[in-house]
Enzyme design. Structure first.
Site, PDB file in Angstrom:
ATOM      1  N   LEU A  75       1.164  -0.358  -0.456  1.00 45.33           N
ATOM      2  CA  LEU A  75       0.549  -1.607  -0.011  1.00 45.33           C
ATOM      3  C   LEU A  75       0.494  -2.669  -1.107  1.00 45.33           C
ATOM      4  CD1 LEU A  75      -2.326  -0.169   2.202  1.00 45.33           C
ATOM      5  CD2 LEU A  75      -0.006  -0.836   2.851  1.00 45.33           C
ATOM      6  N   CYS A  76       1.269  -2.476  -2.154  1.00 43.79           N
ATOM      7  CA  CYS A  76       1.323  -3.428  -3.273  1.00 43.79           C
ATOM      8  C   CYS A  76       2.295  -4.556  -2.926  1.00 43.79           C
ATOM      9  CB  CYS A  76       1.774  -2.682  -4.523  1.00 43.79           C
ATOM     10  SG  CYS A  76       1.605  -3.625  -6.022  1.00 43.79           S
ATOM     11  N   GLU A 114       1.268  -3.688 -11.733  1.00 43.52           N
ATOM     12  CA  GLU A 114       2.534  -3.699 -12.469  1.00 43.52           C
ATOM     13  C   GLU A 114       2.329  -3.219 -13.906  1.00 43.52           C
ATOM     14  OE1 GLU A 114       3.025  -5.950  -8.851  1.00 43.52           O
ATOM     15  OE2 GLU A 114       1.443  -5.979 -10.348  1.00 43.52           O
ATOM     16  N   ASP A 128       9.395  12.791 -21.158  1.00 43.71           N
ATOM     17  CA  ASP A 128      10.662  13.332 -20.675  1.00 43.71           C
ATOM     18  C   ASP A 128      11.670  13.507 -21.802  1.00 43.71           C
ATOM     19  OD1 ASP A 128      12.608  14.095 -18.595  1.00 43.71           O
ATOM     20  OD2 ASP A 128      13.572  12.204 -19.158  1.00 43.71           O
TER      21      ASP A 128
END
Length: 159
Positions: A75-76, A114, A128
């Site tokens: 919903l952004c 963001e 990672d």
């Protein structure tokens, strides 16, 4: 239903209508960190990691992630970012890398999501790239530090 629930008359979630909101300069600053073994930090800082420039790649990943936030958070609202910066501070004493992301736009809605997304993806990229040498890394303390713009104005976290 109440306006604050973000559900329509059928009980379905929907994006909040921002069409009538004023366009303003908006900014958000988010911080987080990743803790690791001293040897892992030395590899990153010394540029000796076999996968290459860990911080450079992580910075690029964070910037890319900030632009993809509405693809990840249902919903952004999609917004036009005018500036994104990803900065690192090396904390030798605590064997960690602090990450600060600043996002900016001129629009009808804020840029906190963001910035939050960018910090998380930046730190996940470090994880990672380094997990083969240090599986015990810990990502933590990701939080909004400051936001400005819009109807709610300026907000800053208390330390």
């Amino acid at each position: 239903m109440s306006k604050l629930t973000h559900f329509n008359e059928f009980g379905e979630a929907h994006m909040v209508d921002i069409g009538d909101k004023e366009i303003s300069a908006r900014r958000a600053v988010v911080k987080g960190h990743i803790s690791m073994e001293a040897e892992t930090l030395a590899l990153i800082v010394g540029g000796k990691h076999k996968k290459g420039d860990v911080l450079g790649i992580a910075r690029t990943a964070g910037i890319m992630a900030s632009k993809r936030t509405p693809d990840l958070i249902p919903l952004c609202h999609p917004i036009s970012l005018t500036h994104v910066s990803v900065e690192f501070e090396i904390d030798d004493r605590n064997n960690r890398i602090d990450c600060t992301v600043s996002t900016e736009t001129r629009g009808r809605t804020g840029v906190e999501m963001e910035a939050l997304t960018a910090v998380q993806i930046t730190l996940l990229t470090i994880y990672d790239m380094c997990k083969a040498v240090d599986r015990g890394m810990v990502i933590g303390d990701v939080r909004l530090i400051e936001k400005s713009g819009g109807k709610s104005g300026h907000w800053q976290a208390e330390d």
